[in-house]
Structure formats: structure tokens, C-alpha cells
Design a protein around this motif. Sequence first.
Motif, short mmCIF file in Angstrom:
data_model
loop_
_atom_site.label_atom_id
_atom_site.label_comp_id
_atom_site.label_asym_id
_atom_site.label_seq_id
_atom_site.Cartn_x
_atom_site.Cartn_y
_atom_site.Cartn_z
N UNK A 166 0.84 -1.21 0.00
CA UNK A 166 0.00 0.00 0.00
C UNK A 166 0.87 1.25 0.00
N UNK A 167 1.96 1.23 0.75
CA UNK A 167 2.86 2.38 0.78
C UNK A 167 3.45 2.67 -0.60
N UNK A 168 3.78 1.62 -1.34
CA UNK A 168 4.28 1.80 -2.71
C UNK A 168 3.23 2.44 -3.60
N UNK A 169 2.01 1.95 -3.51
CA UNK A 169 0.93 2.49 -4.34
C UNK A 169 0.65 3.93 -3.97
N UNK A 170 0.61 4.23 -2.66
CA UNK A 170 0.38 5.61 -2.22
C UNK A 170 1.46 6.55 -2.73
N UNK A 171 2.69 6.09 -2.73
CA UNK A 171 3.80 6.91 -3.22
C UNK A 171 3.60 7.23 -4.70
N UNK A 172 3.06 6.27 -5.46
CA UNK A 172 2.83 6.48 -6.88
C UNK A 172 1.75 7.53 -7.16
#
Length: 146
Positions: A138-144
Motif C-alpha cells: 500500500x505504501x508503494x501504491x500511495x507513493x505512486x
Amino acid sequence: MSREKSITEAFSFKIDSLTRKMRRYAFTQLKQQGIDITVDQWGALGLLYEQEKPISQRELAERLIKDAPTTSRILDILHKKRYLERKPVENDRRKFNLILTKEGKHIVESIKPIVSQIRENIFEGLSEKDFEQLDRLISKILKNVE
């Protein structure tokens, strides 16, 4: 359609569906407990409760990731329920700071354990490893999307 595109579309749909179902589940659980608060209203109340000092409507909207009209509707309802006050900013009559009333603080304190249980129910069966992996993804997706 490429395989990668179909996977991203499927996951986008699943994430959207999960969010809507979690919100519906939480609202239904609150309603069954006789609590007349929506998930959005709870989000606003919870954020205001955690503040050490009053915040503006604009700041609340940013933290809730809501547009101004939606935030205004949420606040109008909470004001009608006497859970918050809008205090004019001293040097700018167009701006207001938001402050929870005694009733607002009481409702947050009484609902907090119920919301905690709802969250426990939603994530039941997930291990610590599952949470770590979910958090990482989720953190990766939020960063995107930031």
C-alpha cells in the motif's frame, strides 16, 4: 489487452471495491449499535479529537482527502448535531477554526472502542507478516499517486 494491464485493472477494481465494502461494513456496524454517524463524519470527528489546537476547514479537508463542498456538508451535519463549533479566525472573518464541543468529545470517546472492534473484525485472520506485506504494498501504491 496485455496481461499487465488486466492485472492492474483487476487490482484497481478490488481496491476500490474493498474500500467501499469496508465503509459500508463500518457504517452498518455503527448503525446496528444505534450510532447515527457516517464513516466520513467519524473521520472528521476523529481528526478533530486528535488535534492539540483548532484547525481550519481547509486543513481538515486536506487531511480527510475531501473536496471543500463535501467537507462543508460533513461539518454542517456535525454542527447541527452539536458535535463541533466553528469559531471565526480573529483577523479573517471568512475563515473558521473547528473545535469539538463537549458533546463531540463525548461521542468520539464513546465510539472509539466500537470503531476499534470494527477494524479488528475487518482485519481478522491476517498475520503480522500479512500486515507487513500489505503495508509495504500500500505504501508503494500511495507513493505512486502522491
